[in-house]
Design a protein around this motif. Sequence first.
Motif, mmCIF file in Angstrom:
data_model
loop_
_atom_site.group_PDB
_atom_site.id
_atom_site.type_symbol
_atom_site.label_atom_id
_atom_site.label_comp_id
_atom_site.label_asym_id
_atom_site.label_seq_id
_atom_site.Cartn_x
_atom_site.Cartn_y
_atom_site.Cartn_z
ATOM 1 N N PRO A 1 25.008 37.024 36.433
ATOM 2 C CA PRO A 1 23.580 36.744 36.298
ATOM 3 C C PRO A 1 23.081 37.086 34.898
ATOM 4 C CG PRO A 1 23.919 38.820 37.435
ATOM 5 C CD PRO A 1 25.281 38.206 37.277
ATOM 6 N N GLY A 2 21.944 36.515 34.547
ATOM 7 C CA GLY A 2 21.344 36.819 33.258
ATOM 8 C C GLY A 2 20.677 35.606 32.661
ATOM 9 N N HIS A 3 21.445 34.539 32.397
ATOM 10 C CA HIS A 3 20.827 33.274 31.970
ATOM 11 C C HIS A 3 19.835 32.851 33.038
ATOM 12 C CE1 HIS A 3 20.264 29.189 30.596
ATOM 13 N NE2 HIS A 3 20.765 28.714 31.720
ATOM 14 N N THR A 4 20.261 32.887 34.279
ATOM 15 C CA THR A 4 19.408 32.780 35.465
ATOM 16 C C THR A 4 19.893 33.824 36.455
ATOM 17 O OG1 THR A 4 20.865 31.157 36.525
ATOM 18 C CG2 THR A 4 19.064 30.279 35.157
ATOM 19 N N ALA A 5 19.081 34.084 37.475
ATOM 20 C CA ALA A 5 19.473 35.080 38.478
ATOM 21 C C ALA A 5 20.681 34.629 39.284
ATOM 22 C CB ALA A 5 18.295 35.362 39.408
ATOM 23 N N ASP A 6 20.879 33.307 39.410
ATOM 24 C CA ASP A 6 21.951 32.797 40.267
ATOM 25 C C ASP A 6 23.188 32.359 39.482
ATOM 26 O OD1 ASP A 6 20.859 30.519 39.079
ATOM 27 O OD2 ASP A 6 21.063 29.280 40.880
ATOM 28 N N SER A 7 23.281 32.712 38.206
ATOM 29 C CA SER A 7 24.406 32.250 37.383
ATOM 30 C C SER A 7 25.720 32.909 37.800
ATOM 31 C CB SER A 7 24.147 32.545 35.899
ATOM 32 O OG SER A 7 23.163 31.696 35.364
ATOM 33 N N VAL A 8 26.741 32.091 37.919
ATOM 34 C CA VAL A 8 28.092 32.574 38.176
ATOM 35 C C VAL A 8 29.064 31.802 37.289
ATOM 36 C CG1 VAL A 8 27.710 33.317 40.565
ATOM 37 C CG2 VAL A 8 28.409 30.956 40.103
ATOM 38 N N CYS A 9 30.233 32.381 37.100
ATOM 39 C CA CYS A 9 31.337 31.707 36.436
ATOM 40 C C CYS A 9 32.499 31.623 37.419
ATOM 41 C CB CYS A 9 31.763 32.461 35.176
ATOM 42 S SG CYS A 9 30.487 32.547 33.896
ATOM 43 N N PHE A 10 33.495 30.831 37.073
ATOM 44 C CA PHE A 10 34.669 30.686 37.936
ATOM 45 C C PHE A 10 35.926 30.819 37.083
ATOM 46 C CE2 PHE A 10 31.278 28.082 39.765
ATOM 47 C CZ PHE A 10 31.187 28.623 41.038
ATOM 48 N N ARG A 11 36.774 31.796 37.450
ATOM 49 C CA ARG A 11 38.089 31.877 36.819
ATOM 50 C C ARG A 11 39.061 31.086 37.686
ATOM 51 N NH1 ARG A 11 41.411 37.434 36.039
ATOM 52 N NH2 ARG A 11 41.252 37.349 38.296
ATOM 53 N N VAL A 12 39.714 30.117 37.074
ATOM 54 C CA VAL A 12 40.592 29.213 37.808
ATOM 55 C C VAL A 12 41.983 29.286 37.194
ATOM 56 C CG1 VAL A 12 40.955 26.841 38.589
ATOM 57 C CG2 VAL A 12 38.617 27.694 38.235
ATOM 58 N N VAL A 24 25.273 29.711 44.605
ATOM 59 C CA VAL A 24 24.687 30.987 45.009
ATOM 60 C C VAL A 24 23.351 30.765 45.711
ATOM 61 C CG1 VAL A 24 23.673 33.125 44.130
ATOM 62 C CG2 VAL A 24 25.883 32.350 43.261
ATOM 63 N N ASP A 25 22.537 29.887 45.156
ATOM 64 C CA ASP A 25 21.209 29.605 45.706
ATOM 65 C C ASP A 25 21.330 28.655 46.893
ATOM 66 O OD1 ASP A 25 18.582 28.895 46.240
ATOM 67 O OD2 ASP A 25 18.033 28.660 44.136
ATOM 68 N N PRO A 26 20.859 29.063 48.072
ATOM 69 C CA PRO A 26 20.935 28.160 49.231
ATOM 70 C C PRO A 26 20.254 26.819 48.996
ATOM 71 C CG PRO A 26 20.344 30.382 49.927
ATOM 72 C CD PRO A 26 20.289 30.373 48.431
ATOM 73 N N ALA A 27 19.272 26.778 48.086
ATOM 74 C CA ALA A 27 18.570 25.520 47.814
ATOM 75 C C ALA A 27 19.489 24.466 47.218
ATOM 76 C CB ALA A 27 17.397 25.778 46.873
ATOM 77 N N HIS A 28 20.603 24.890 46.626
ATOM 78 C CA HIS A 28 21.536 23.953 46.011
ATOM 79 C C HIS A 28 22.859 23.882 46.763
ATOM 80 C CE1 HIS A 28 18.723 23.588 42.763
ATOM 81 N NE2 HIS A 28 18.769 24.891 42.532
ATOM 82 N N THR A 29 22.893 24.428 47.962
ATOM 83 C CA THR A 29 24.097 24.455 48.773
ATOM 84 C C THR A 29 24.018 23.380 49.850
ATOM 85 O OG1 THR A 29 24.344 26.834 48.396
ATOM 86 C CG2 THR A 29 25.530 25.896 50.265
ATOM 87 N N ILE A 30 25.085 22.617 50.006
ATOM 88 C CA ILE A 30 25.135 21.528 50.986
ATOM 89 C C ILE A 30 26.430 21.650 51.779
ATOM 90 C CG2 ILE A 30 25.176 19.024 51.317
ATOM 91 C CD1 ILE A 30 23.823 18.769 48.563
ATOM 92 N N VAL A 73 17.893 33.262 27.673
ATOM 93 C CA VAL A 73 17.705 34.052 28.888
ATOM 94 C C VAL A 73 16.395 33.558 29.493
ATOM 95 C CG1 VAL A 73 17.385 36.350 29.858
ATOM 96 C CG2 VAL A 73 18.973 35.999 27.944
ATOM 97 N N ALA A 74 16.490 32.833 30.595
ATOM 98 C CA ALA A 74 15.352 32.070 31.121
ATOM 99 C C ALA A 74 14.385 32.975 31.885
ATOM 100 C CB ALA A 74 15.841 30.934 32.007
ATOM 101 N N HIS A 75 13.727 33.861 31.147
ATOM 102 C CA HIS A 75 12.747 34.782 31.717
ATOM 103 C C HIS A 75 11.630 33.993 32.411
ATOM 104 C CE1 HIS A 75 9.300 37.598 31.585
ATOM 105 N NE2 HIS A 75 10.226 38.545 31.697
ATOM 106 N N PRO A 76 11.129 34.460 33.570
ATOM 107 C CA PRO A 76 11.430 35.729 34.243
ATOM 108 C C PRO A 76 12.599 35.666 35.227
ATOM 109 C CG PRO A 76 9.604 34.684 35.342
ATOM 110 C CD PRO A 76 9.956 33.785 34.181
ATOM 111 N N ASP A 77 13.123 34.462 35.489
ATOM 112 C CA ASP A 77 14.272 34.371 36.399
ATOM 113 C C ASP A 77 15.492 35.027 35.761
ATOM 114 O OD1 ASP A 77 15.727 33.432 38.724
ATOM 115 O OD2 ASP A 77 16.610 31.925 37.395
ATOM 116 N N GLY A 78 15.692 34.771 34.482
ATOM 117 C CA GLY A 78 16.781 35.415 33.777
ATOM 118 C C GLY A 78 16.404 36.836 33.369
ATOM 119 N N HIS A 79 17.419 37.651 33.120
ATOM 120 C CA HIS A 79 17.192 39.072 32.831
ATOM 121 C C HIS A 79 18.193 39.513 31.776
ATOM 122 C CE1 HIS A 79 17.389 43.459 33.524
ATOM 123 N NE2 HIS A 79 16.142 43.336 33.917
#
Length: 266
Positions: free
Chosen positions: A133-144, A102-108, A166-172
Amino acid sequence: MTGHVTAPPAALADRLPDWVTLLRAPNPGPMTLEGTNTWVLRAPGAPHAVVVDPGPADEAHLAAVAASGPIGFVLITHGHPDHTEGAPRLSELLGGAPVLAVDPAHTIGGPPLTGAGTQLGGTGLDIDLVDTPGHTADSVCFRVSYGTEQVVLTGDTILGRGTTVVAHPDGHLGDYLSSLERLSAYQGIPALPGHGPALADCGAAADFYLAHRQARLDQVRAAVDAGARTAAEVVATVYADVDRSLWWAAEWSVRAQLEHLGVEQP
């Protein structure tokens, strides 16, 4: 009173689909449990596999992941270093395989992941992005899924043992509760977490987490009513049964809880 949870939040999975392989990184610790789980998913007969969460920049671990190739692409559940630090090196080892987050900083080598329900194909597996989102703002899961078998890759949104911060303040916290409600729909589907053992039932784990979070909120509200004014004071009351070496992490969650309750923090 709700105590510190160290047990699995649902029954352990007694088996995983044959197309799922776990390669655990050698980074055990209080926050990573046995280590970061790197999951390799390969549909039977498919030429390319998918990697979820490369883990830390440990050369031996990344070499073991690369040896499971060919790999079509790498997926990231969220941007914490214990999940992403090894991604650039793994991409190199795989000849430039894309890393999608989700975060462009970790996208290659590809666009960032966007939009719940996004489908990622080309590997013989059906992969759906679940926005959590919640643990961090960019958290996602994948159903496979493959055929009639399904799994949910949960990152740190649901762990195999204990509860997550919940990694406040990034997490919510409000986002996190909504994400758990979303995951509670996946009743009977195994959860492959970012740390700890695989669970038999993602929905049951999400339900347990929801109940635990609501109980913690009640405790935080009671601590505030009794005179606690700072996150540290709340932690000392509500998380008294937690090892003091982990109070810094508990304070993240408490700050998120206080924000959720509308309590002004100094």
